[in-house]
Design an enzyme around this catalytic site. Structure first.
Site, mmCIF file in Angstrom:
data_model
loop_
_atom_site.group_PDB
_atom_site.id
_atom_site.type_symbol
_atom_site.label_atom_id
_atom_site.label_comp_id
_atom_site.label_asym_id
_atom_site.label_seq_id
_atom_site.Cartn_x
_atom_site.Cartn_y
_atom_site.Cartn_z
ATOM 1 N NE ARG A 372 -3.937 -2.207 1.958
ATOM 2 C CZ ARG A 372 -3.903 -3.654 2.457
ATOM 3 N NH1 ARG A 372 -2.708 -3.668 3.549
ATOM 4 N NH2 ARG A 372 -4.755 -4.288 2.439
ATOM 5 C CB VAL A 373 4.281 1.990 0.951
ATOM 6 C CG1 VAL A 373 5.158 3.234 0.943
ATOM 7 C CG2 VAL A 373 3.858 1.960 2.536
#
Length: 515
Positions: A372-373
């Site tokens: 998700r980064v």
């Protein structure tokens, strides 16, 4: 005779002065003690009465220097979790209140050591030399004390660094069925931190002794134990030790993070941790919920993983990156514990047993894995060469499934499938062989430029090794720019591609025919 009353008065005053000084200097040697009695003993727990002042998670001392934690604090009884060999305990034994929370030694003296969750050494290097202790349970940093995740943590594994990047301060879950290579990925990540100024903490929770011994042997042989702390609980240890193990390991890691250092922690694995907590809760008569887990099972993992973060610069700028591992059953990632941890973490790396059986190692299922980064945790040069790779690989997997039905395919589709097979071959990697970022950039740049497309699949391994060896011929100034946060220029790209073309020329079929 008339002076006798004055003499008596002087003697009385001197005696009174001496008594007053003695009274002021007197310090009682006896300290108040709060003693209770064991009322019952079960597997890993004890019921205690007679400790009205005890608090939650306070340490209790049992006979034989066995310690426990006050877990259930009721009006007339205390449910204690035992942290040692409790077989000699029996009902009627005395229990003493220690007056402090359970803590663990921290400091530089733990680097290179193997300990249990209460700080007892398990190696042959003697007593731990530390002067600081921290509680195993600590609040996570406040939001305003955190900084964005923007610096990559290179794992040395091509498929992860390229498609599922991990950043310093991130929490990336590793999950998959039994024997699919979960520990191997975490171990390779630790090996890749050599000479990168990243300390590592490996926490084995309820693992088999043979498996832990294998991990420690690998760390020692590869020189990784020099910058690693190993916290161990074995499968035959009391469940209380397995429960506090990840919290104790996190406190050890947090000490270094607060010194402004980057730390990587591996929890292997939280499935055993959840089962240990379920066992303790059921023995203590706590209400069971879904799959007999207690209702706060989500909370115990969230308060653990929220402690992983990247601190802001005014707190030193240190970071704690967490790689929790869990085991799925029959590839069911929608089970209770997996879905809990997926929702807590910043992404997951899913290992497929089907890929493992086909020999695609590491068996990372790119379609079910996510960070998700994302690209924010990649260097600019790395992001430039890997940005379209996941899309190309996803298209290949869909077309390969379609082609397996025997459908006739046009030339463009066949070209995509051939290119995807080269991507898969390049993403394969042997265990305990981490690859530097510059070598990965060279290989991925050759992939995106379609330089591997003319090379037979059986020669892909040798061709990739040749490309990695060609990195030594790249000018030092280009290598320095690739390591930094600077972007990849057209001149740098052309220089790397030229070096790659030269080493790949002997592997093409046309070149072999000419010879």
């Amino acid at each position: 005779m008339k002076s006798t009353p004055k003499l008596l008065q002087a003697t009385f005053e001197q005696t009174l002065s001496i008594l007053q000084q003695a009274r002021l200097s007197f310090s009682p040697q006896l300290q108040p003690r709060e003693i209770g009695i064991i009322t019952s003993i079960a597997t890993g727990i004890a019921k205690v009465s007679g400790l009205p002042g005890v608090g939650f998670e306070e340490v209790l001392k049992f006979p034989g220097d066995i310690f426990g934690i006050a877990f259930n604090v009721d009006e007339d009884e205390i449910g204690a979790v035992l942290l040692g060999d409790y077989w000699h305990l029996q009902a009627g034994d005395e229990v003493e209140r220690c007056g402090h929370l359970v803590d663990v030694p921290v400091g530089e003296g733990l680097i290179g050591r193997i300990i249990n969750p209460i700080g007892e050494p398990l190696d042959s290097k003697g007593k731990l030399i530390t002067s600081t202790r921290l509680p195993v349970e600590r609040p996570s940093p406040a939001i305003m004390d955190r900084a964005p995740v923007s610096v990559p943590l290179q794992t040395g594994i091509k498929v992860i660094d390229a498609l599922i990047p991990v950043g310093l301060g991130q929490r990336e879950l590793i999950l998959g069925d039994r024997q699919t290579g979960k520990t191997a990925i975490a171990l390779d990540t630790i090996l890749n931190q050599r000479d990168k100024n990243v300390l590592c903490v490996y926490c084995a929770i309820g693992q088999r002794a043979s498996g832990v011994a294998k991990v420690i042997t690998t760390l020692r042989e590869q020189g990784a134990l020099e910058y690693t702390v190993v916290v161990v609980t074995e499968g035959n240890d009391p469940p209380g030790l397995a429960y506090i193990a990840p919290y104790a390991a996190t406190s050890i890691a947090e000490y270094f993070m607060q010194q402004g250092r980057d730390v990587l922690i591996v929890y292997d694995d939280l499935t055993h941790h959840a089962r240990a907590y379920r066992e303790l809760s059921l023995l203590l008569r706590r209400p069971p919920g879904r799959e007999a887990f207690p209702g706060d099972i989500f909370y115990i993992h969230s308060r653990l993983l929220e402690r992983a973060t990247h601190l802001s610069q005014h707190l030193g700028g240190g970071s704690l990156t967490a790689l929790p591992i869990i085991e799925t059953e029959a590839q069911d990632i929608s089970a209770y514990i997996p879905t809990n941890l997926i929702s807590i973490t910043d992404g997951q790396i899913y290992l497929s047993p089907s890929l493992f059986e086909l020999g695609v190692l590491p068996a990372v299922d790119v379609g079910k894995s996510v960070s998700r980064v994302g690209g924010k945790a990649q260097r600019a040069a790395y992001r430039a060469v890997a940005s379209n790779l996941k899309l190309a690989y996803g298209q290949f997997e869909e077309l390969e499934t379609f082609a397996s039905f025997g459908a006739r395919l046009d030339d463009s589709t066949l070209k995509i499938i051939d290119h995807g097979r080269r991507i898969r071959a390049c993403l394969k990697q042997a265990e305990s062989t981490p690859i530097s970022m510059i070598e990965q950039i060279a290989v991925l740049l050759a992939l995106t430029a379609n330089l591997f497309d003319e090379i037979p699949l059986e020669a892909m391994n040798e061709a990739e090794l040749a490309v990695r060896a060609a990195v030594a011929d790249i000018p030092d100034e280009i290598s320095a720019r690739l390591e930094s946060a600077k972007k990849l220029t057209d001149e740098d790209r052309d220089a790397i591609l030229q070096a790659v073309r030269n080493v790949l020329a002997p592997f093409t079929p046309t070149q072999k025919l000419r010879k």
